[in-house]
Design an enzyme around this catalytic site. Structure first.
Site, PDB file in Angstrom:
ATOM      1  N   ALA A  79       0.862  -1.192   0.000  1.00 52.67           N
ATOM      2  CA  ALA A  79       0.000   0.000   0.000  1.00 52.67           C
ATOM      3  C   ALA A  79       0.900   1.244   0.000  1.00 52.67           C
ATOM      4  CB  ALA A  79      -0.958  -0.013   1.188  1.00 52.67           C
ATOM      5  N   HIS A  94       7.089   5.905   1.335  1.00 53.90           N
ATOM      6  CA  HIS A  94       7.873   4.723   0.938  1.00 53.90           C
ATOM      7  C   HIS A  94       8.805   5.073  -0.225  1.00 53.90           C
ATOM      8  CE1 HIS A  94       4.213   2.492   2.564  1.00 53.90           C
ATOM      9  NE2 HIS A  94       5.206   1.947   3.249  1.00 53.90           N
ATOM     10  N   GLN A 119       3.132  -9.319  13.507  1.00 56.97           N
ATOM     11  CA  GLN A 119       3.242  -8.029  14.203  1.00 56.97           C
ATOM     12  C   GLN A 119       1.883  -7.365  14.442  1.00 56.97           C
ATOM     13  OE1 GLN A 119       5.686  -6.322  10.850  1.00 56.97           O
ATOM     14  NE2 GLN A 119       4.634  -4.440  11.406  1.00 56.97           N
TER      15      GLN A 119
HETATM   16  O1  PAF Z   1       7.179  -0.513   9.010  1.00 64.29           O
HETATM   17  C1  PAF Z   1       6.705  -1.487   8.396  1.00 64.29           C
HETATM   18  O2  PAF Z   1       6.082  -1.359   7.332  1.00 64.29           O
HETATM   19  C2  PAF Z   1       6.874  -2.882   8.979  1.00 64.29           C
HETATM   20  O3  PAF Z   1       6.828  -2.837  10.373  1.00 64.29           O
HETATM   21  C3  PAF Z   1       8.127  -3.598   8.481  1.00 64.29           C
HETATM   22  C4  PAF Z   1       9.393  -2.872   8.898  1.00 64.29           C
HETATM   23  C5  PAF Z   1       8.083  -3.719   6.961  1.00 64.29           C
HETATM   24  C6  PAF Z   1       8.194  -5.011   9.066  1.00 64.29           C
HETATM   25  O4  PAF Z   1       7.078  -5.762   8.698  1.00 64.29           O
END
Ligand code: PAF
Length: 284
Positions: free
Chosen positions: A32, A37, A61
């Site tokens: 997304a 990013h 997570q």
């Molecule tokens: O920040 C994120 O998008 C996530 O926590 C990561 C670092 C890609 C780990 O899944």
């Protein structure tokens, strides 16, 4: 751009690149993708010859299954953006590629970095983050890895992970990108209804209030005022803390360190976080 779903294939590609003397930059994402990013990708391209981006919505997570289910996913749009950004390799593993069945999460002593703020409100979250980041680091073995400062606590914990287990990987923190109204860019913003998206501008205003008063007023006064601004505006606040930017422990006016103000709020089911850095001395 090469898309890879298989770890062995990725390992082979990187082995070849490293034998050819190329430096590797790694940008881990959960997809997304947004301009925040892409700024990490840009920085990685400036510092390294070859850039690998991972897209993986890491199940371990998420401390709420509904949050995992709802997390925005848009693979085709992400691939288009990464191709335009001239990324070399995108890694899109399935969960079964990254996790063996019944595998324990990585636990180590986070020196208290995980007991406050996000760690306190999302139990187990950072174990999930370090487990997957550690796996990516072992697999990709980049020269440098790029993380956004919006996840300030995650960045601090990843730096500690790298120091302990991957000391040759340089961890680069990149500045927060904001919408025109100040809202920190996040994949989760797409889940907000339009009214909440414009209302959420108050989060940055509250953080700016702290930053603007930083050399003039006590930290606890500024914290109380910022909390008041948010609650008056009807925001459902999870926490707003002013912390030492190194230890993440509550900031005291007697410290002569850089600090950080961090907050987490909820708009319905959507959880947002943001932060602002507060320079060291002189303090009131
Ligand atoms: O920040 C994120 O998008 C996530 O926590 C990561 C670092 C890609 C780990 O899944």
């Amino acid at each position: 751009m090469i898309s890879v779903r298989d770890s062995d294939q990725l390992r082979q590609l990187l082995l070849q690149a490293k034998q050819d003397g190329q430096s590797v930059g790694f940008v881990p994402t959960m997809g997304a993708l947004h301009p925040g990013h892409l700024s990490l990708v840009k920085e990685a391209k400036q510092q390294c010859n070859l850039v690998v981006v991972s897209i993986f919505v890491n199940p371990t997570q998420f401390n709420e299954q509904s949050d995992f289910d709802r997390y925005p996913r848009n693979e085709q749009a992400d691939l288009d953006l990464l191709r335009q950004a001239e990324v070399n390799i995108v890694f899109l593993p399935e969960a079964s590629e990254m996790y063996a069945v019944e595998e324990p999460l990585l636990h180590f002593d986070f020196e208290g970095l995980d007991t406050v703020m996000e760690g306190k409100h999302r139990p187990g979250h950072f174990q999930g983050v370090v487990t997957i980041v550690d796996k990516f680091f072992s697999l990709i073995n980049p020269n440098a890895a790029f993380f956004g400062q919006k996840d300030f606590q995650q960045l601090a914990i990843v730096k500690l992970l790298a120091k302990r287990r991957h000391p040759h990987i340089q961890i680069v923190g990149c500045p927060i990108h904001r919408e025109a109204n100040g809202l920190a860019m996040s994949s989760r913003n797409t889940l907000l209804i339009e009214a909440d998206r414009s209302h959420a501008a108050v989060l940055h205003r509250a953080l700016l209030h702290i930053q603007q008063g930083w050399h003039l007023q006590r930290a606890d006064t500024l914290r109380t005022e910022a909390i008041h601004m948010l609650t008056e505006a009807g925001v459902t606040l999870e926490y707003l803390e002013i912390a030492d930017s190194q230890t993440l422990m509550p900031f005291s006016d007697s410290y002569n360190h850089e600090a950080v103000a961090c907050l987490a709020v909820r708009y319905g089911a959507v959880r947002l976080i943001d932060n602002i850095l507060l320079p060291a001395s002189p303090r009131a």
